[in-house]
Design a protein around this motif. Structure first.
Motif, PDB file in Angstrom:
ATOM      1  N   SER A 128      38.887  40.432  47.291  1.00 27.07           N
ATOM      2  CA  SER A 128      39.757  41.454  46.035  1.00 27.07           C
ATOM      3  C   SER A 128      38.967  40.998  44.806  1.00 27.07           C
ATOM      4  O   SER A 128      38.856  42.083  43.994  1.00 27.07           O
ATOM      5  N   VAL A 129      38.774  39.942  44.662  1.00 29.53           N
ATOM      6  CA  VAL A 129      38.143  39.583  43.162  1.00 29.53           C
ATOM      7  C   VAL A 129      36.828  40.403  42.872  1.00 29.53           C
ATOM      8  O   VAL A 129      36.523  40.667  42.161  1.00 29.53           O
ATOM      9  N   VAL A 130      35.994  39.934  44.077  1.00 37.00           N
ATOM     10  CA  VAL A 130      34.654  40.788  44.278  1.00 37.00           C
ATOM     11  C   VAL A 130      34.751  42.210  44.009  1.00 37.00           C
ATOM     12  O   VAL A 130      33.868  42.824  43.313  1.00 37.00           O
ATOM     13  N   LEU A 131      35.528  42.655  44.832  1.00 38.47           N
ATOM     14  CA  LEU A 131      35.595  44.220  44.811  1.00 38.47           C
ATOM     15  C   LEU A 131      35.992  44.831  43.479  1.00 38.47           C
ATOM     16  O   LEU A 131      35.876  45.889  43.040  1.00 38.47           O
ATOM     17  N   SER A 132      36.746  43.850  42.657  1.00 41.33           N
ATOM     18  CA  SER A 132      37.193  44.117  41.320  1.00 41.33           C
ATOM     19  C   SER A 132      36.123  43.945  39.995  1.00 41.33           C
ATOM     20  O   SER A 132      36.550  44.136  39.145  1.00 41.33           O
ATOM     21  N   GLY A 133      34.965  43.467  40.579  1.00 43.85           N
ATOM     22  CA  GLY A 133      34.088  43.280  39.588  1.00 43.85           C
ATOM     23  C   GLY A 133      33.851  41.703  39.250  1.00 43.85           C
ATOM     24  O   GLY A 133      33.211  41.262  38.287  1.00 43.85           O
ATOM     25  N   GLY A 134      34.585  40.924  39.766  1.00 44.15           N
ATOM     26  CA  GLY A 134      34.612  39.641  39.479  1.00 44.15           C
ATOM     27  C   GLY A 134      33.726  38.750  40.345  1.00 44.15           C
ATOM     28  O   GLY A 134      32.926  39.301  41.257  1.00 44.15           O
ATOM     29  N   HIS A 188      46.265  37.392  36.111  1.00 40.66           N
ATOM     30  CA  HIS A 188      46.961  38.479  35.753  1.00 40.66           C
ATOM     31  C   HIS A 188      46.310  39.560  34.973  1.00 40.66           C
ATOM     32  O   HIS A 188      46.789  40.423  34.613  1.00 40.66           O
ATOM     33  N   THR A 189      44.852  39.494  35.185  1.00 37.72           N
ATOM     34  CA  THR A 189      44.034  40.585  34.686  1.00 37.72           C
ATOM     35  C   THR A 189      43.951  41.681  35.521  1.00 37.72           C
ATOM     36  O   THR A 189      43.764  42.860  35.251  1.00 37.72           O
ATOM     37  N   LEU A 190      44.583  41.694  36.913  1.00 36.93           N
ATOM     38  CA  LEU A 190      44.584  42.661  37.806  1.00 36.93           C
ATOM     39  C   LEU A 190      46.191  42.974  38.067  1.00 36.93           C
ATOM     40  O   LEU A 190      47.044  42.153  38.205  1.00 36.93           O
ATOM     41  N   GLY A 191      46.242  44.140  38.282  1.00 33.79           N
ATOM     42  CA  GLY A 191      47.669  44.453  39.083  1.00 33.79           C
ATOM     43  C   GLY A 191      48.594  45.256  37.842  1.00 33.79           C
ATOM     44  O   GLY A 191      48.154  45.623  36.681  1.00 33.79           O
ATOM     45  N   PRO A 241      45.122  47.052  30.147  1.00 31.80           N
ATOM     46  CA  PRO A 241      44.131  48.115  30.050  1.00 31.80           C
ATOM     47  C   PRO A 241      43.339  48.508  31.194  1.00 31.80           C
ATOM     48  O   PRO A 241      42.966  49.401  31.483  1.00 31.80           O
ATOM     49  N   SER A 242      42.779  47.153  31.552  1.00 34.45           N
ATOM     50  CA  SER A 242      41.651  47.205  32.605  1.00 34.45           C
ATOM     51  C   SER A 242      42.068  46.460  33.811  1.00 34.45           C
ATOM     52  O   SER A 242      41.377  45.817  34.603  1.00 34.45           O
ATOM     53  N   SER A 243      43.190  46.889  34.286  1.00 37.01           N
ATOM     54  CA  SER A 243      43.953  46.361  35.251  1.00 37.01           C
ATOM     55  C   SER A 243      43.429  46.650  36.806  1.00 37.01           C
ATOM     56  O   SER A 243      44.030  45.781  37.688  1.00 37.01           O
ATOM     57  N   THR A 244      42.310  46.961  36.925  1.00 33.92           N
ATOM     58  CA  THR A 244      41.736  47.180  38.129  1.00 33.92           C
ATOM     59  C   THR A 244      40.466  46.797  38.026  1.00 33.92           C
ATOM     60  O   THR A 244      39.682  46.522  39.100  1.00 33.92           O
ATOM     61  N   SER A 245      39.993  45.984  36.852  1.00 35.64           N
ATOM     62  CA  SER A 245      38.668  45.346  36.727  1.00 35.64           C
ATOM     63  C   SER A 245      38.964  43.692  36.455  1.00 35.64           C
ATOM     64  O   SER A 245      40.019  43.506  35.562  1.00 35.64           O
ATOM     65  N   PHE A 246      38.432  42.995  37.054  1.00 35.59           N
ATOM     66  CA  PHE A 246      38.423  41.312  37.089  1.00 35.59           C
ATOM     67  C   PHE A 246      37.439  41.065  35.653  1.00 35.59           C
ATOM     68  O   PHE A 246      36.371  40.974  35.867  1.00 35.59           O
ATOM     69  N   ASP A 247      38.366  40.844  34.521  1.00 33.37           N
ATOM     70  CA  ASP A 247      37.412  40.328  33.571  1.00 33.37           C
ATOM     71  C   ASP A 247      38.257  39.270  32.717  1.00 33.37           C
ATOM     72  O   ASP A 247      39.355  38.915  33.221  1.00 33.37           O
ATOM     73  N   ASN A 248      38.051  39.239  31.313  1.00 36.31           N
ATOM     74  CA  ASN A 248      38.824  38.322  30.515  1.00 36.31           C
ATOM     75  C   ASN A 248      39.626  38.726  29.535  1.00 36.31           C
ATOM     76  O   ASN A 248      40.117  38.197  28.341  1.00 36.31           O
ATOM     77  N   THR A 249      39.946  40.273  29.900  1.00 39.52           N
ATOM     78  CA  THR A 249      40.768  41.083  28.826  1.00 39.52           C
ATOM     79  C   THR A 249      42.096  40.283  28.548  1.00 39.52           C
ATOM     80  O   THR A 249      42.991  40.455  27.642  1.00 39.52           O
ATOM     81  N   TYR A 250      42.756  39.847  29.639  1.00 40.39           N
ATOM     82  CA  TYR A 250      43.920  39.059  29.743  1.00 40.39           C
ATOM     83  C   TYR A 250      43.956  37.960  28.544  1.00 40.39           C
ATOM     84  O   TYR A 250      45.007  37.896  27.835  1.00 40.39           O
ATOM     85  N   TYR A 251      43.065  37.132  28.334  1.00 42.18           N
ATOM     86  CA  TYR A 251      42.981  36.219  27.266  1.00 42.18           C
ATOM     87  C   TYR A 251      42.934  36.826  25.866  1.00 42.18           C
ATOM     88  O   TYR A 251      43.349  36.265  24.979  1.00 42.18           O
ATOM     89  N   LYS A 252      42.200  37.894  25.723  1.00 44.56           N
ATOM     90  CA  LYS A 252      42.044  38.515  24.303  1.00 44.56           C
ATOM     91  C   LYS A 252      43.207  39.028  24.205  1.00 44.56           C
ATOM     92  O   LYS A 252      43.648  39.012  22.828  1.00 44.56           O
ATOM     93  N   LEU A 253      44.010  39.514  24.930  1.00 50.72           N
ATOM     94  CA  LEU A 253      45.397  40.279  24.967  1.00 50.72           C
ATOM     95  C   LEU A 253      46.480  39.090  24.192  1.00 50.72           C
ATOM     96  O   LEU A 253      47.520  39.399  23.580  1.00 50.72           O
TER      97      LEU A 253
END
Length: 315
Positions: A128-134, A188-191, A241-253
């Motif tokens: 799931s992480v891989v498919l989300s770009g992680g 929590h970056t996903l979902g 905002p990028s809840s289907t992409s595994f990234d580090n946006t969560y921490y920036k928020l």
């Protein structure tokens, strides 16, 4: 007496868990060499039809591991007078169980009675992480499935209202560190989150203010527009905002005062966790490396006894 009760509760929780030393990345190399490709196909097929599947499977794995270890107890159906984990209050929004059922069916057809549901769920979470770009990683395998699943035990799951002390205690009881806490929170970056998980921050926050003052005002207003009443049902917002992409946006928020949960914001309330969150906000690479390490550590908490033929019921 209160201290003794707390110590006994902690010992009871710890008794459920052991970090599996018998797990290995090549556990099925001879007995079911195609297991990973079969699970990946089931997850990929489902995700192509429903973009919410990856987040659902990652969350399912977390919720499984935090009760009795990663033993697929979250997959068991309620039976008779026993209400299972999946029907406990924190888990009623879990979904995509059918994906694990589909994967299990494919694996059983190829290698009957060999691969546990717990291993399938751990692999599905990675996929799931891989498919989300992680990132990808080698999943240690060899877990066994548990025979016990109780809705009453889901109160052990870390709640979105937890403060940093409660979070630290919950993770420590499972052998997980503050570093693991911050890295795994990045899931929590996903979902998607329902209003019920953050309503405490936008309705009756305390006796003097309705809205948590640590929330960025326009963000708080947007949350309240989606959840205008305290008990709004089914409504909610993407985790980021990028809840289907595994990234580090969560921490920036977090540093923009746009954390959804009290437990997210709590990471900024302790110097060590705040420094780690800052590191992950500035470096996606640092986050993904830490996430892989902590996922392997968490998913290696074992506790099962059998290999189920059907993930919904014990043998």
């Amino acid at each position: 007496m209160a201290l003794m009760t707390t110590l006994l509760a902690s010992l009871l929780i710890l008794s459920f868990f052991s970090h599996g030393t018998s797990l290995s990345s090549n556990y099925y190399s001879k007995t079911c060499p195609n297991v990973e490709s079969l699970v990946t196909k089931a997850v990929s097929d489902a995700a192509s039809n429903d973009k919410k599947v990856p987040a659902a499977l990652l969350r399912m794995h977390f919720h499984d591991c935090f009760i009795r270890g990663c033993d697929a107890s979250v997959l068991l159906d309620s039976k008779g007078k026993n209400t299972a984990e999946k029907d406990g209050p924190p888990n009623v929004s879990l979904h995509a169980f059918y994906v694990i059922d589909n994967a299990k069916k494919a694996v059983e057809s190829a290698c009957p009675g060999i691969v546990s549901c717990a291993d399938i769920l751990a692999l599905a979470a990675r996929d799931s992480v891989v498919l989300s770009g992680g990132p990808s990683w080698d999943v240690p395998k060899g877990r066994k499935d548990g025979r016990t699943s109780k809705a009453s035990e889901t109160i052990q799951l870390p709640a979105p209202t937890f403060n940093i002390s409660q979070l630290q205690k919950s993770f420590a009881q499972r052998g997980l560190s503050l570093e693991d806490l911050v890295a795994l929170s990045g899931g929590h970056t996903l979902g998607f989150s329902h209003c019920s998980s953050f309503k405490n921050r936008i309705h009756n926050f305390n006796s003097t203010t309705d809205i948590d003052p640590s929330l960025q005002p326009s963000f708080a207003a947007s949350l309240k527009s989606v959840c205008p009443v305290k008990n709004a049902k089914n409504a909610g917002v993407p985790m980021d905002p990028s809840s289907t992409s595994f990234d580090n946006t969560y921490y920036k928020l977090l540093f923009q005062q746009k954390a959804l949960f009290s437990s997210d914001k709590a990471l900024l309330d302790f110097p060590k966790t705040k420094n780690l969150a800052s590191k992950f906000a500035s470096s996606k690479d640092a986050f993904t490396k830490a996430f892989i390490k902590s996922m392997i550590k968490m998913s290696s908490i074992t506790g099962g006894q059998e290999v189920r033929k059907n993930c919904k019921v014990v043998n």
